[in-house]
Motif scaffolding. Structure first.
Motif, PDB file in Angstrom:
ATOM      1  N   ASN A  60       0.861  -1.171   0.000  1.00  0.00           N
ATOM      2  CA  ASN A  60       0.000   0.000   0.000  1.00  0.00           C
ATOM      3  C   ASN A  60       0.901   1.225   0.000  1.00  0.00           C
ATOM      4  OD1 ASN A  60      -2.830   0.384  -0.043  1.00  0.00           O
ATOM      5  ND2 ASN A  60      -3.045  -0.892   1.789  1.00  0.00           N
ATOM      6  N   ILE A  61       0.871   1.981  -1.075  1.00  0.00           N
ATOM      7  CA  ILE A  61       1.713   3.176  -1.151  1.00  0.00           C
ATOM      8  C   ILE A  61       0.873   4.383  -0.757  1.00  0.00           C
ATOM      9  CG2 ILE A  61       3.211   4.586  -2.592  1.00  0.00           C
ATOM     10  CD1 ILE A  61       3.523   2.193  -4.464  1.00  0.00           C
ATOM     11  N   ILE A  62       1.313   5.088   0.270  1.00  0.00           N
ATOM     12  CA  ILE A  62       0.552   6.227   0.794  1.00  0.00           C
ATOM     13  C   ILE A  62       1.344   7.515   0.564  1.00  0.00           C
ATOM     14  CG2 ILE A  62      -0.456   7.265   2.878  1.00  0.00           C
ATOM     15  CD1 ILE A  62      -1.874   4.713   1.968  1.00  0.00           C
ATOM     16  N   ASP A  63       0.676   8.518   0.038  1.00  0.00           N
ATOM     17  CA  ASP A  63       1.302   9.825  -0.145  1.00  0.00           C
ATOM     18  C   ASP A  63       1.167  10.645   1.133  1.00  0.00           C
ATOM     19  OD1 ASP A  63       1.750   9.494  -3.036  1.00  0.00           O
ATOM     20  OD2 ASP A  63      -0.436   9.549  -3.149  1.00  0.00           O
TER      21      ASP A  63
END
Lengths: 266, 266, 266
Positions: free
Chosen positions: A36-39
């Protein structure tokens, strides 16, 4: 997959118009697709290491244990500065060694600091012009796969410190500066409540910006008129200046580094 | 799930203020929830197919094998233009057949081009006013589930080409135009280094924009003064014009399509 | 994990510059890492509940069954307003009880309304200054793990209604107002086609904004000249005002709440 998705959090000054951030994400998912890539934000002011540093410090603790943070604000790219991986007890961080990680590392129990040098874990063997994508993103993603930090390069003993501009006291004046702006154009300074209290003011003193008197520090906006400037201690913990229902940055053509004066005598 | 999340990448001119992109993502996840949806950018200038095309070409190669790209920049919506699915060796692409995929398809080994016409894979049987959400998003998501491309409609033999504005040479002048702007307001033109070299210049020639001399092409910013305009070859591979610590687009009220002249005689 | 990722959708007025949204996402993933977090928008105008309400109503139906929506537009934070969880047949919603969910709840079969009060499911036992992160994000994430809604607090019988500004009729005038702006600066009003038709106009009437005649309502942009203002019924279903290839909001210094008049006699 069995088990849980890893979390990788990104913090950069790349903005959201170009494809730079997407290229980093593509590289991350090419190595480990179960992430899960979170900004955190990509709207750090270009090259404002201090703003990124404060935002990371404020936010990292809300992320899951084992989150990997990749932070790219890199004014010295190409200068020989190193890229480091900090492995702390709960979190790992990848960033240029330019002070960005200083405030956060100081709060954590750091196990290891690694200088990223092993080309086996870089995207291209050729010289890279975009190290966020070609070195930091792969390192973060390999790390999420369980690669040992020591594989990425040699241990180094310390990291660059962050030079936070210090406030100064001259007679009855406390002198600081603007560090960054939030999205409403409010100016966040480097003047903390502790700085203010050191002089033991009897009243809330006057704040001066350039030739303009912003007004005495207030504890609430409730009395401010639309369009009037106010100075107050905000959620950042630092003295902030704002225009009530307006934009301080635009009205005063303010910039990071601009001098802010607190006058105890007024 | 067992196994890996699929990746679907989105590239549009929808911006981030409205819910258009979110509606596409909702549709994608309704069909296949085990997808990582990555935003390439939603800040393509409205209807600027060329900008989207260049951004896709620049970025797709960094994504995992089997990534599905859904690209919606669609000035001819409602005109009868088709929606196509291109299946290439490593990647698949869904977009209006308006040239957007031309530059990328030319770099790849294309297996199949399908015209999306099978209403079984559309969101609503009624006429759609938002084909990105109602046709392209479902197609991309069904594709990620392993539906055969041939199920979506008939094969077609080719795709629309992209008319890149060509540079022209008139005596000692090389004439091009602005293609798009990056987030700093820098202008990216259609003048490549190859274009420049064709005339075998002895020195770096002068760049002229409208009535203004931007200056001779420079290879580094290091000598530029704050606020002065510079012309250089940037990371795009094309001639770019910028204001050092400023915004070229705003200062010159520049627009895509504006003429840019390189004068070899000066 | 075995099975599918949950979907949690976020709608706020926090913008994308600061780390507020990221902190919410960190909290969500700390509780359940197998979630796809989708941004509906974070660019709702600050404190514009009506805009958020209309965007949620427009978009929620495109999301997968069992999606959990967390919506934070909260002008009354600190006022004692409650935070509610609405469990409907297909979807769940977490938001301040300020009318934001009114329009959507009216379309759905609501099973339960819960007032979020159980500190066991909050992030910090101490008073929170950021309830989106400390109360709403955890509730949404625990919900995705299958926690029973009744665990979060007591049932309440209804929710706050949303006061949509009503249009008024005065003689030959239909009077409404601007509700919000889209990213192009187009003004969306509260004047519906039904409002317009109630007066049984023979022709498309004139739209007046402040001292300016915007023009008669048009059904297509095709005749509009660049830079000229037009009034039309847009994809929102409401009367909108735009500048063809321009920005209505900026040109007229328009604001939400500004009065818009339709004159049937002209």
């Amino acid at each position: 997959m069995n088990g849980k998705l890893s979390t990788i959090a990104l913090l950069t000054d790349f903005g959201s118009q170009d494809s730079y951030v997407a290229e980093m994400k593509g590289v991350i998912l090419s190595i480990n697709s179960n992430v899960n890539i979170i900004d955190i934000s990509h709207n750090i002011e270009p090259q404002n290491i201090l703003q990124a540093s404060l935002m990371l410090k404020r936010s990292y603790g809300f992320f899951p244990s084992r989150t990997i943070f990749i932070c790219v604000v890199d004014p010295d790219v190409g200068s020989g500065r190193k890229i480091i991986l900090i492995e702390a007890e709960e979190y790992s961080f990848v960033a240029p060694d330019n002070g960005l990680l200083w405030l956060t590392a100081n709060e954590l129990s750091v196990n290891k600091i690694i200088s990223l040098e092993n080309y086996d874990y870089f995207l291209n063997p050729t010289p890279s012009t975009f190290e966020g994508r070609d070195k930091m993103a792969p390192a973060g993603s390999y790390l999420s796969l369980g690669i040992e930090p020591g594989q990425f390069g040699p241990i180094q003993s310390g990291i660059e410190k962050l030079e936070i501009p210090k406030t100064q006291i001259e007679k009855n004046l406390l002198i600081g500066e603007i560090i960054y702006f939030d999205r409403f154009g409010n100016a966040i300074t480097n003047i903390s409540m502790d700085d203010l209290m050191e002089n033991e003011p009897r009243n809330l003193p006057l704040v001066i910006f350039g030739p303009d008197e912003i007004g005495h520090i207030v504890s609430t906006f409730s009395d401010a008129a639309n369009g009037s400037a106010v100075a107050y201690f905000g959620s950042s913990g630092y003295l902030e200046m704002a225009i009530f229902n307006g934009n301080f940055r635009l009205k005063y053509s303010a910039r990071p580094g601009d001098r802010v004066v607190v006058d105890y005598a007024k």
